[in-house]
Design a protein around this motif. Structure first.
Motif, short mmCIF file in Angstrom:
data_model
loop_
_atom_site.label_atom_id
_atom_site.label_comp_id
_atom_site.label_asym_id
_atom_site.label_seq_id
_atom_site.Cartn_x
_atom_site.Cartn_y
_atom_site.Cartn_z
N ALA A 181 34.58 49.61 45.39
CA ALA A 181 35.48 50.12 46.42
C ALA A 181 36.44 51.14 45.84
O ALA A 181 36.87 51.03 44.69
CB ALA A 181 36.27 48.96 47.03
N ASP A 182 36.77 52.16 46.61
CA ASP A 182 37.83 53.09 46.25
C ASP A 182 39.04 52.77 47.12
O ASP A 182 38.97 52.90 48.36
CB ASP A 182 37.39 54.54 46.47
N ASN A 183 40.11 52.32 46.48
CA ASN A 183 41.33 51.97 47.21
C ASN A 183 42.46 52.95 46.96
O ASN A 183 43.59 52.71 47.35
CB ASN A 183 41.78 50.55 46.79
N GLN B 58 29.53 42.40 46.62
CA GLN B 58 29.82 41.46 47.71
C GLN B 58 29.56 40.03 47.27
O GLN B 58 30.30 39.10 47.64
CB GLN B 58 28.97 41.79 48.94
N ALA C 130 34.95 34.02 45.16
CA ALA C 130 36.37 33.77 45.41
C ALA C 130 36.56 33.04 46.74
O ALA C 130 37.36 32.11 46.84
CB ALA C 130 37.13 35.10 45.42
N PHE C 131 35.81 33.46 47.78
CA PHE C 131 35.98 32.81 49.08
C PHE C 131 35.63 31.33 49.02
O PHE C 131 36.33 30.48 49.56
CB PHE C 131 35.12 33.51 50.14
N ARG D 285 43.41 43.43 32.22
CA ARG D 285 43.41 43.67 33.65
C ARG D 285 42.26 44.59 34.06
O ARG D 285 41.59 44.37 35.04
CB ARG D 285 44.73 44.37 33.99
N LEU D 286 42.07 45.64 33.27
CA LEU D 286 41.06 46.63 33.63
C LEU D 286 39.65 46.07 33.46
O LEU D 286 38.72 46.51 34.10
CB LEU D 286 41.22 47.89 32.78
N MET E 278 32.50 38.63 45.78
CA MET E 278 33.56 38.21 46.71
C MET E 278 33.36 36.78 47.19
O MET E 278 34.31 36.03 47.39
CB MET E 278 33.59 39.15 47.91
N LEU F 38 26.10 47.63 45.34
CA LEU F 38 27.01 47.32 46.45
C LEU F 38 26.90 45.85 46.85
O LEU F 38 27.91 45.18 47.10
CB LEU F 38 26.67 48.21 47.66
N PHE G 174 48.90 38.01 38.38
CA PHE G 174 48.45 39.39 38.42
C PHE G 174 46.93 39.56 38.31
O PHE G 174 46.30 40.26 39.10
CB PHE G 174 49.09 40.08 37.22
N ALA H 94 44.74 37.13 41.14
CA ALA H 94 45.16 36.88 42.52
C ALA H 94 44.11 37.32 43.53
O ALA H 94 43.83 36.60 44.49
CB ALA H 94 46.48 37.60 42.80
N PHE H 95 43.53 38.49 43.33
CA PHE H 95 42.64 39.05 44.34
C PHE H 95 41.32 39.48 43.71
O PHE H 95 41.31 40.00 42.60
CB PHE H 95 43.28 40.26 45.02
N TYR H 96 40.25 39.30 44.46
CA TYR H 96 38.95 39.81 44.00
C TYR H 96 39.05 41.32 43.82
O TYR H 96 39.55 42.03 44.69
CB TYR H 96 37.84 39.48 45.01
N ARG H 97 38.56 41.78 42.68
CA ARG H 97 38.61 43.20 42.39
C ARG H 97 37.22 43.80 42.48
O ARG H 97 36.36 43.52 41.65
CB ARG H 97 39.16 43.41 40.98
#
Lengths: 513, 513
Positions: B453-455, B401, B407-408, B20-21, B404, B397, B443, B446-449
């Motif tokens: 970004a700091d979440n 992008q 994935a889109f 995962r990491l 991303m 940066l 898990f 599912a989502f672009y990581r």
């Protein structure tokens, strides 16, 4: 040449320079989009999402918790009721909505020039909503106060690119919880003349909002005109609770507008997939909008979607990622097919600062909002930290972007002046266009002019203090507040409002529940 | 349960956490878009742009300066020639291109897994190009060196989201002008195994690039395969000059690819209007691509557009504004109608820093690039200051992008797992999905990581040093360079390349012209 002639000429030139420096784009009450929306799903794909929403409503149903009125309304409308669980035969919720909900409607502002249109090709921008904290470069992050709240109402009023005053632009944490709404609603009414949103934290506070609106607009006007648009959220997955339903009932009974929004952190409150989150959102929104139509057939409703992805490491919400953008595009198409206005998008970010992360994530949400054809964009300006903070500099940066969308949405000008074919033919190879009559004629309106961007040379930028965008935005919000002048209001109405508020406040004790 | 069983389970869990990491999205050699592009012009509007381009070519024509070979080729092809001015009967340039230019083609990388496809639904990301300066947070802005150049080749090689090594990723100002290209081309060949671009600053340097490519790929391979893709710019308005044409001829004669790009600062090098800039760009590109086809029918060409707006106060170029986005959408549609791949877009900005201005402007250019269906996106990562600086943090940066968009572009997964209807039905109202089997199964993907970004919570972010996105990016590029390992290369080929370069360098004196 006469002295007068020279004088006129240089006067004209100075005036033109002045106009250039202060020109703003033509102010409009909302954006009218000229392009077809981007579609990410085929007809068949959209039918699948709709079919799945119906399957959810039919097989699982929705819990309407501590809301016997909702359960009774749905039973009478033909749903299967089991305690608080309401299951909908296929197509029932959709048919209830389509029978009476308006496809488009106006929300009236006290200044008629600021009345906004919801639905169709209209897009309305409102500031961010709901943050307990505020952030600026000088003081950092701190709890919001009623002064911050008023500041954001004033900044929104001053922006030509935000069409709507919003609602809880930040939480005024310095006021008691059970009386905040009086000062929030009053601030929108007094320090702006744009349309606004009402309180939803308790049904009684929703009724207070409606009562204040009756004082401002007249009770009769409210019966036939939407003047308050309020936000009710589902308690996902598949639950509507009594507080939100009570507030929705209060507004619907007064024929006021409601944005019905499942607020979904995908992976926690829905499955982690785009199609799963979309189908569940549609199911929850259909149930909520159907409830409003049963309470008062014809009350204006907006289908809302707020979907964020999450960090699979920490469970924290993440923004500006591709998956929520896909949910947005898919559900905007579903809203068009249903025939109601759609709310989604905003300048969303998890960043704590108005930095590159904030801007990238915000742009990644605003772009789909515009290109999907969203009708009401809450959180257009100011949002930071997953909605926990309202940022002053972020607000300025975002409002500038909102301005750009006005120019984009107009599309390509194909008039003879836009085509400029004579200028190209006339100019010829190797000659620049800077001094050409066509360029001079289009000088002031050719390109969107950002108030925040620095486009100067590196050397000039250094001379100006090597400021980043956030530092420039800091100066802009301060100047805007310093130059703010309130819109005129009928003094008798204002006095009546203040007296009413003071009577209400005195009639029960302060509480922070 | 046996000990072994428990051991396996906890081992499995640790492995999953580890995966995962470190998980990255599936690495692909280029993006394959699944959605129809956004259209900003109707069929009639596009015909108008095309008609106007033909009018420009017919009535004004193009100056081919100090390029008698081009003038002669066009005379023989049926154009009207008057000195250096070439006027094209309506449709001539288009028909020359459509007769022989490939609709789509591959550019081969020395690692076949990195070969990219140009055209159709493919999108290829390359880093920024051409800046004399570099920028990082530690040293600020300074002239680029060959070490910076190699660093950006290595950073691009290391990114799973940049498909192409680019060309002049920065100017190695520490090397003599007339010998820089040897080390630049060699750096792409040696420190990466992705496809790359060649030198265009002199026809001789283009021939050197081709000669080096013959050493790397084999002379025979080059005759039938594109292995170098190079960028030639018109000298707008309506001029092609001898340097660019000479470089184009050198590549075309070797059957290598060319991106033919009018580089337009609208208001200076074209009219200030969208439709005017679009028509002029199309006219200039048609003339340039037709030239390439006349030199070598069938040589791969890409229609390029670079359009920026300008500050009408200072004349400085401005980026991320709505008008260039409209030009991009319009010309992408024109390229599809013409039947050649299209290049435009990038992470463009006028900002001097990797700040909110940089990110907003970059997103505003990358979004239309992707949604218009651009095939080759030069300047995907690193661009600052209107192209004057290549930024290390900006690169990180922007590359994030670019991830991303992978994935889109895949669109909405409508498989049973994507629809997740069983999970929703099974889960029921009020139950979160965090521990659901469907969530656990999805898990990791599912989502672009985002890597930048700091979440985290505000408190955790403060504990981590209250860093902004640029500061986090600073650590990432340093770690990436520290961990860089060069791709394998045939030592004999490498020695041959180095020996050839040294012979060539020794054969004429250094010069800075």
């Amino acid at each position: 040449m006469t002295t007068e002639g020279r004088g006129r000429r240089s006067g004209g030139r100075a005036a033109r320079v002045e106009a250039r420096l202060h020109a703003v784009a033509e102010k409009v009450p909302f954006i009218t989009r000229t392009m077809a929306p981007l579609e990410v799903l085929s007809e068949e794909g959209l039918q699948t999402i709709e079919h799945n929403a119906d399957t959810i409503l039919e097989r699982v149903g929705i819990d309407f918790r501590e809301a016997p009125d909702a359960v009774a309304l749905f039973r009478d409308a033909g749903a299967d009721v089991d305690g608080e669980r309401v299951r909908f035969p296929r197509g029932l919720a959709r048919s209830i909505i389509q029978a009476t909900a308006p496809r488009e409607f106006d929300q009236h502002a006290r200044n008629p020039a600021n009345t906004v249109h919801l639905g169709g090709s209209a897009t309305v921008f409102a500031p961010a909503y709901g943050s307990p904290f505020v952030h600026d470069l000088d003081q950092g992050r701190r709890y919001g106060t009623i002064e911050d709240f008023r500041n954001f109402v004033k900044l929104t009023y001053a922006s030509p690119y935000l069409h709507h005053s919003g609602g809880t632009v930040c939480e005024p944490v310095d006021l008691p919880v059970n009386k905040r709404h009086y000062e929030m609603v009053y601030a929108h009414m007094r320090w702006s003349d744009k349309a606004f949103m009402g309180s939803v934290t308790h049904p009684e506070r929703a009724r207070d909002t409606v009562d204040m609106a009756r004082l401002l607009f007249g009770a009769e006007f409210l019966e036939t005109h939407c003047v308050v648009l309020s936000l009710v959220n589902a308690n996902s997955p598949l639950v509507w609770d009594a507080t939100m339903l009570g507030a929705a009932r209060a507004y619907a009974e007064a024929n006021q507008g409601l944005i019905v929004t499942p607020f979904i952190l995908a992976g926690a409150m829905s499955p982690a997939t785009v199609a799963g989150a979309a189908a569940q959102t549609l199911a929850e929104a259909l149930a909520g909008m159907a409830y409003v139509q049963l309470v008062r057939p014809g009350a204006p409703v907006v289908f809302g979607s707020f979907a964020s992805s999450m960090s699979m490491q920490s469970g924290a919400p993440t923004f500006g990622t591709p998956e929520p953008a896909l949910v947005l595009y898919a559900l905007a198409a579903c809203a068009r097919r249903l025939g109601v206005p759609f709310r989604s998008g905003g300048a969303l970010t998890a960043s704590k600062l108005p930095d590159a992360q904030a801007a990238y994530e915000s742009a990644n949400t605003m772009q789909p909002a515009m290109l999907a054809g969203v009708n009401f964009v809450l959180h257009t300006a100011g949002w930071l930290e997953g909605g926990l903070a309202m940022g002053y500099e972020k607000f300025v940066l975002d409002a500038d972007q909102a301005g750009m969308w006005h120019a984009f949405a107009r599309g390509v000008d194909l008039s003879p002046n836009g085509q400029a074919i004579d200028a190209i033919v006339d100019n010829g190879p190797g000659q620049h266009f800077l001094g050409h009559a066509h360029t001079l004629a289009n000088f002031e309106t050719a390109f969107y002019r950002s108030a925040v961007a620095d486009n100067n040379s590196f050397e000039q930028w250094e001379l100006d203090g090597s400021k980043d965008a956030a530092e420039r935005a800091n100066a802009i919000w301060k100047r805007t507040l310093a130059e703010y002048e309130p819109p005129p209001i009928d003094e008798a109405v204002d006095e009546e409002l203040r007296a009413w508020i003071e009577r209400r406040k005195a009639s029960f004790p302060d509480s922070n529940v």
